[in-house]
Write a protein that holds these residues in place. Structure first.
Motif, PDB file in Angstrom:
ATOM      1  N   VAL A 348       0.835  -1.205   0.000  1.00 18.99           N
ATOM      2  CA  VAL A 348       0.000   0.000   0.000  1.00 18.99           C
ATOM      3  C   VAL A 348       0.866   1.249   0.000  1.00 18.99           C
ATOM      4  O   VAL A 348       0.592   2.217  -0.720  1.00 18.99           O
ATOM      5  CB  VAL A 348      -0.948  -0.019   1.208  1.00 18.99           C
ATOM      6  CG1 VAL A 348      -1.653   1.318   1.350  1.00 18.99           C
ATOM      7  CG2 VAL A 348      -1.966  -1.135   1.070  1.00 18.99           C
ATOM      8  N   GLU A 349       1.940   1.226   0.839  1.00 18.72           N
ATOM      9  CA  GLU A 349       2.827   2.393   0.887  1.00 18.72           C
ATOM     10  C   GLU A 349       3.478   2.618  -0.476  1.00 18.72           C
ATOM     11  O   GLU A 349       3.551   3.760  -0.954  1.00 18.72           O
ATOM     12  CB  GLU A 349       3.887   2.178   1.961  1.00 18.72           C
ATOM     13  CG  GLU A 349       3.325   2.212   3.380  1.00 18.72           C
ATOM     14  CD  GLU A 349       4.385   1.865   4.409  1.00 18.72           C
ATOM     15  OE1 GLU A 349       5.522   1.519   3.996  1.00 18.72           O
ATOM     16  OE2 GLU A 349       4.080   1.928   5.621  1.00 18.72           O
ATOM     17  N   ASN A 350       3.982   1.536  -1.073  1.00 12.80           N
ATOM     18  CA  ASN A 350       4.593   1.679  -2.400  1.00 12.80           C
ATOM     19  C   ASN A 350       3.572   2.154  -3.427  1.00 12.80           C
ATOM     20  O   ASN A 350       3.878   2.985  -4.293  1.00 12.80           O
ATOM     21  CB  ASN A 350       5.200   0.350  -2.839  1.00 12.80           C
ATOM     22  CG  ASN A 350       6.373  -0.063  -1.973  1.00 12.80           C
ATOM     23  OD1 ASN A 350       7.025   0.778  -1.358  1.00 12.80           O
ATOM     24  ND2 ASN A 350       6.640  -1.357  -1.899  1.00 12.80           N
ATOM     25  N   PHE A 351       2.359   1.607  -3.303  1.00 11.01           N
ATOM     26  CA  PHE A 351       1.302   2.039  -4.223  1.00 11.01           C
ATOM     27  C   PHE A 351       0.987   3.514  -4.025  1.00 11.01           C
ATOM     28  O   PHE A 351       0.792   4.255  -4.993  1.00 11.01           O
ATOM     29  CB  PHE A 351       0.057   1.192  -4.000  1.00 11.01           C
ATOM     30  CG  PHE A 351      -1.130   1.648  -4.804  1.00 11.01           C
ATOM     31  CD1 PHE A 351      -1.229   1.370  -6.154  1.00 11.01           C
ATOM     32  CD2 PHE A 351      -2.142   2.391  -4.210  1.00 11.01           C
ATOM     33  CE1 PHE A 351      -2.306   1.801  -6.898  1.00 11.01           C
ATOM     34  CE2 PHE A 351      -3.236   2.826  -4.942  1.00 11.01           C
ATOM     35  CZ  PHE A 351      -3.309   2.526  -6.295  1.00 11.01           C
ATOM     36  N   ASN A 352       0.950   3.936  -2.734  1.00  9.14           N
ATOM     37  CA  ASN A 352       0.664   5.350  -2.464  1.00  9.14           C
ATOM     38  C   ASN A 352       1.752   6.239  -3.051  1.00  9.14           C
ATOM     39  O   ASN A 352       1.467   7.301  -3.608  1.00  9.14           O
ATOM     40  CB  ASN A 352       0.543   5.577  -0.957  1.00  9.14           C
ATOM     41  CG  ASN A 352      -0.738   4.992  -0.387  1.00  9.14           C
ATOM     42  OD1 ASN A 352      -1.707   4.790  -1.123  1.00  9.14           O
ATOM     43  ND2 ASN A 352      -0.758   4.720   0.892  1.00  9.14           N
ATOM     44  N   GLN A 353       3.015   5.800  -2.887  1.00  6.44           N
ATOM     45  CA  GLN A 353       4.098   6.605  -3.456  1.00  6.44           C
ATOM     46  C   GLN A 353       3.996   6.660  -4.980  1.00  6.44           C
ATOM     47  O   GLN A 353       4.159   7.724  -5.586  1.00  6.44           O
ATOM     48  CB  GLN A 353       5.442   6.010  -3.030  1.00  6.44           C
ATOM     49  CG  GLN A 353       5.716   6.120  -1.528  1.00  6.44           C
ATOM     50  CD  GLN A 353       7.001   5.443  -1.129  1.00  6.44           C
ATOM     51  OE1 GLN A 353       7.703   4.849  -1.957  1.00  6.44           O
ATOM     52  NE2 GLN A 353       7.333   5.524   0.147  1.00  6.44           N
ATOM     53  N   GLU A 354       3.743   5.490  -5.579  1.00  7.86           N
ATOM     54  CA  GLU A 354       3.589   5.462  -7.030  1.00  7.86           C
ATOM     55  C   GLU A 354       2.390   6.287  -7.465  1.00  7.86           C
ATOM     56  O   GLU A 354       2.444   7.029  -8.455  1.00  7.86           O
ATOM     57  CB  GLU A 354       3.441   4.019  -7.498  1.00  7.86           C
ATOM     58  CG  GLU A 354       3.326   3.874  -9.004  1.00  7.86           C
ATOM     59  CD  GLU A 354       3.177   2.423  -9.430  1.00  7.86           C
ATOM     60  OE1 GLU A 354       2.981   2.184 -10.639  1.00  7.86           O
ATOM     61  OE2 GLU A 354       3.241   1.536  -8.543  1.00  7.86           O
ATOM     62  N   LEU A 355       1.282   6.148  -6.682  1.00  5.98           N
ATOM     63  CA  LEU A 355       0.083   6.915  -7.011  1.00  5.98           C
ATOM     64  C   LEU A 355       0.345   8.410  -6.884  1.00  5.98           C
ATOM     65  O   LEU A 355      -0.097   9.207  -7.726  1.00  5.98           O
ATOM     66  CB  LEU A 355      -1.059   6.497  -6.082  1.00  5.98           C
ATOM     67  CG  LEU A 355      -2.398   7.224  -6.285  1.00  5.98           C
ATOM     68  CD1 LEU A 355      -2.936   6.963  -7.684  1.00  5.98           C
ATOM     69  CD2 LEU A 355      -3.395   6.791  -5.230  1.00  5.98           C
ATOM     70  N   ARG A 356       1.093   8.790  -5.820  1.00  6.76           N
ATOM     71  CA  ARG A 356       1.406  10.213  -5.637  1.00  6.76           C
ATOM     72  C   ARG A 356       2.217  10.741  -6.821  1.00  6.76           C
ATOM     73  O   ARG A 356       1.970  11.846  -7.329  1.00  6.76           O
ATOM     74  CB  ARG A 356       2.166  10.395  -4.328  1.00  6.76           C
ATOM     75  CG  ARG A 356       2.370  11.858  -3.945  1.00  6.76           C
ATOM     76  CD  ARG A 356       3.115  11.989  -2.619  1.00  6.76           C
ATOM     77  NE  ARG A 356       2.396  11.345  -1.543  1.00  6.76           N
ATOM     78  CZ  ARG A 356       2.786  10.220  -0.956  1.00  6.76           C
ATOM     79  NH1 ARG A 356       3.901   9.610  -1.356  1.00  6.76           N
ATOM     80  NH2 ARG A 356       2.087   9.710   0.035  1.00  6.76           N
ATOM     81  N   ALA A 357       3.217   9.932  -7.256  1.00  9.60           N
ATOM     82  CA  ALA A 357       4.029  10.355  -8.394  1.00  9.60           C
ATOM     83  C   ALA A 357       3.169  10.481  -9.664  1.00  9.60           C
ATOM     84  O   ALA A 357       3.306  11.441 -10.430  1.00  9.60           O
ATOM     85  CB  ALA A 357       5.163   9.361  -8.619  1.00  9.60           C
ATOM     86  N   GLU A 361       2.362  13.760 -11.815  1.00 11.02           N
ATOM     87  CA  GLU A 361       2.594  13.801 -13.254  1.00 11.02           C
ATOM     88  C   GLU A 361       1.316  14.171 -14.005  1.00 11.02           C
ATOM     89  O   GLU A 361       1.333  14.991 -14.928  1.00 11.02           O
ATOM     90  CB  GLU A 361       3.103  12.437 -13.717  1.00 11.02           C
ATOM     91  CG  GLU A 361       3.386  12.363 -15.210  1.00 11.02           C
ATOM     92  CD  GLU A 361       3.840  10.985 -15.634  1.00 11.02           C
ATOM     93  OE1 GLU A 361       4.029  10.774 -16.850  1.00 11.02           O
ATOM     94  OE2 GLU A 361       3.993  10.113 -14.744  1.00 11.02           O
ATOM     95  N   ALA A 362       0.191  13.555 -13.574  1.00 11.88           N
ATOM     96  CA  ALA A 362      -1.083  13.869 -14.217  1.00 11.88           C
ATOM     97  C   ALA A 362      -1.478  15.321 -13.976  1.00 11.88           C
ATOM     98  O   ALA A 362      -2.036  15.978 -14.864  1.00 11.88           O
ATOM     99  CB  ALA A 362      -2.168  12.926 -13.702  1.00 11.88           C
ATOM    100  N   SER A 363      -1.185  15.822 -12.757  1.00  6.62           N
ATOM    101  CA  SER A 363      -1.503  17.221 -12.459  1.00  6.62           C
ATOM    102  C   SER A 363      -0.709  18.159 -13.353  1.00  6.62           C
ATOM    103  O   SER A 363      -1.240  19.164 -13.836  1.00  6.62           O
ATOM    104  CB  SER A 363      -1.221  17.509 -10.980  1.00  6.62           C
ATOM    105  OG  SER A 363      -2.014  16.701 -10.140  1.00  6.62           O
ATOM    106  N   ALA A 364       0.568  17.804 -13.549  1.00 10.36           N
ATOM    107  CA  ALA A 364       1.381  18.648 -14.431  1.00 10.36           C
ATOM    108  C   ALA A 364       0.842  18.633 -15.859  1.00 10.36           C
ATOM    109  O   ALA A 364       0.742  19.677 -16.511  1.00 10.36           O
ATOM    110  CB  ALA A 364       2.833  18.163 -14.408  1.00 10.36           C
TER     111      ALA A 364
END
Length: 589
Positions: A348-357, A361-364
């Protein structure tokens, strides 16, 4: 020596038989339920030195006498019996209980034929050595049993709460249920009475039912842990266990031993199948939690086989280790489930980090897209404004210029300056008309939403009438119920330009001699109609579908759409009717 009755307090004088301890009296008296006496005699040649007396166990309850003096007694020597089968007893013997010469130890045991009645090992010797042995046995047979029960209860609560918080994690739920059902069975190793039941027999039946139920829950845990969902596997364990439990509850006493032995073997078989599933999963998938759990289960399987053989009297003694080994199993399972939980949290933590990245990226990309969209909208807005300006110039100045061009071509006398014959009067008058149209465009861009529609119509009516009449077209106006009817600047300009373009078309193309203009508020709609007696709209201006072409008509349809209205044109030779109906989204005073 076999006693005569449950209430017997004095042993018989005759009929004593030598036995070797530990002893189970059903080997001599298979159906005897009641009291048996055991006697141990020895001789002290001089003044007796302190001795230690250690009785490892008795089944089920009893009383101890030394030289006729009672030194210990269980609370219940008749049904429901006290449960002394797993209670080590140590006594320090000294004068005056211990005598010089002959000494006699009597042990009265109350037991039931179905539960291996008899007396365990009895040792008399140095107090310190026997006390140390008794302490070791007490640690293993009592203290560690309570520790095991405490660990099991803690894990039941902990993983039960985890399951309640995450019902989808059904593996935690089955493990918690296994622990909860194992607690009543484990209580058998530390219970000192048959409470809350009225007999030892009922206590033991219910105790074994809990054993079977806990093994069933463990089997279900193993299936979910190994991610197996085959219904036949569940039936393989559930059906026999349910049948064994029912048989235990209803079996008569004369066959209870056989039924109980069969249920123990059946329960161990189900447990062994569950262990094999987990071991196979560990060997195939090499998951760390499965390997650890398989190691813990190996210990439990070994102790389970040992206890089963002791229970079935294939091995001597009264030592049971399954309850102690169960603590290791519970800890192993807890580690495995915790490892799985931690691994899930890490995912979940790795997924959250990947999701945050990815979100960043999507926000940019979104911000970039929005900037581009904004730029496109600005360009479109500029183009729309230019188009509106073109339409305003076409619909406004176009009519003025058309009228004056027509007048100049015909040599008409327009305006007072012209009537006096001043040079350039026609051109001056035309420039004034164009100037008036430009003023209308500029004033309509001020977004003054307080202008009344009737006031906006007046100057346009005056100018259009002059131009039409100068071209030889009689113009009649009918304005009804527009008092205090207001329209915002943009909508008002669209309405006036549509009207102006309709009259421009009459002036340019109709060859009419008369045009009637009607503007009225009818119910919830504003109605505009322009009706002329000209030659009609040329079919060459259409596209074959009845919809006329040309910039003027296109502009009128665009303005009608912005007004949320409906524009209809009906044309026949000798008559053309243009009608606009738009909803009264106007503000009434």
């Amino acid at each position: 020596m076999r006693g005569a009755s449950w209430t017997e307090e004095v042993p018989p004088e005759a009929g004593w038989t030598p036995v070797t301890l530990p002893d189970i009296w059903t080997s001599r008296w298979p159906a005897h339920t009641g009291v048996a006496w055991y006697r141990l005699r020895w001789h002290e040649s001089g003044p007796p030195a302190p001795l230690g007396l250690y009785l490892r166990d008795m089944t089920m309850a009893g009383a101890i006498y030394l030289n006729g003096t009672e030194i210990d007694r269980d609370a219940q020597l008749v049904e429901p019996l006290s449960r002394s089968w797993n209670v080590p007893r140590f006594f320090r013997l000294d004068a005056p209980m211990l005598r010089e010469g002959n000494n006699e130890l009597l042990v009265r045991v109350s037991g039931l034929a179905n539960f291996q009645p008899g007396l365990g090992k009895v040792t008399i010797g140095p107090p310190d050595l026997l006390h140390a042995e008794a302490e070791r046995d007490h640690l293993v047979r009592r203290s560690l049993q309570w520790v095991s029960i405490g660990i099991t209860a803690m894990m039941a609560v902990l993983f039960g709460m985890l399951w309640l918080l995450r019902p989808s994690e059904i593996t935690y739920g089955w493990f918690s249920l296994f622990c909860l059902l194992w607690l009543p069975f484990s209580y058998n190793y530390v219970a000192l009475s048959a409470w809350p039941f009225a007999s030892t027999d009922t206590f033991q039946r219910v105790n074994h039912v809990f054993l079977l139920a806990s093994l069933g829950a463990f089997f279900m845990f193993a299936l979910h842990f190994c991610q197996r969902s085959a219904e036949w596997l569940r039936f393989l364990a559930g059906a026999p266990l349910a049948a064994f439990a029912l048989a235990l509850l209803i079996a008569p006493e004369n066959v209870l031993v056989d039924v109980r032995n069969a249920t123990v073997l059946g329960g161990m078989t189900v447990y062994s199948i569950a262990c094999v599933l987990i071991l196979h999963d560990a060997l195939v998938h090499r998951r760390p939690e499965a390997v650890v759990l398989a190691g813990a289960l190996a210990l439990t399987v070994g102790t389970g086989i040992h206890d089963t053989l002791v229970f079935l009297e294939f091995l001597p003694g009264n030592n049971y280790y399954a309850s102690l080994a169960s603590a290791a199993t519970v800890v192993g399972i807890s580690f495995a489930l915790t490892w799985r939980l931690v691994r899930g949290l890490r995912m979940v933590e790795n997924f959250n980090q990947e999701l945050r990245a990815r979100v960043e990226e999507a926000s940019a990309r979104l911000a970039q897209t929005l900037r581009r969209q904004h730029e496109v909208e600005l360009v479109q807005t500029r183009l729309a404004e230019r188009l509106n300006l073109v339409r305003d110039l076409h619909d406004g100045l176009g009519m003025t210029l058309t009228g004056h061009i027509s007048a100049l071509q015909k040599g008409a006398q327009i305006g007072t300056d012209r009537s006096r014959g001043e040079p350039g009067a026609e051109a001056l008058w035309a420039l004034r008309e164009v100037n008036d149209d430009l003023r209308l465009i500029i004033e309509s861009s001020a977004f003054d939403d307080t202008d009344e529609l009737s006031e906006r119509i007046v100057p346009l009516r005056h100018r259009c009438t002059r131009l039409l009449e100068a071209a030889g077209i009689e113009c009649r106006w009918q304005v009804e119920r527009l008092t205090d009817c207001r329209m915002d600047a943009r909508r008002g300009l669209d309405f006036l330009r549509l009207l102006q373009e309709a009259l421009t078309n009459v002036l340019r193309h109709s060859h009419a001699t008369q045009v009637n203009v009607r503007i009225a508020l009818a119910g919830q709609q504003l109605v505009l109609s322009v009706h002329d007696n000209g030659r009609g709209i040329d079919a060459g201006l259409g596209d074959g579908s009845g919809t006329p072409r040309g910039m003027g008509l296109s502009n009128m349809r665009a303005r009608a759409q912005r007004l949320d209205g409906q524009l209809d044109i009906h044309s026949t030779p000798g008559s053309t009717l243009l009608e606009l109906r738009c909803p009264t989204t106007l503000e009434r005073a």
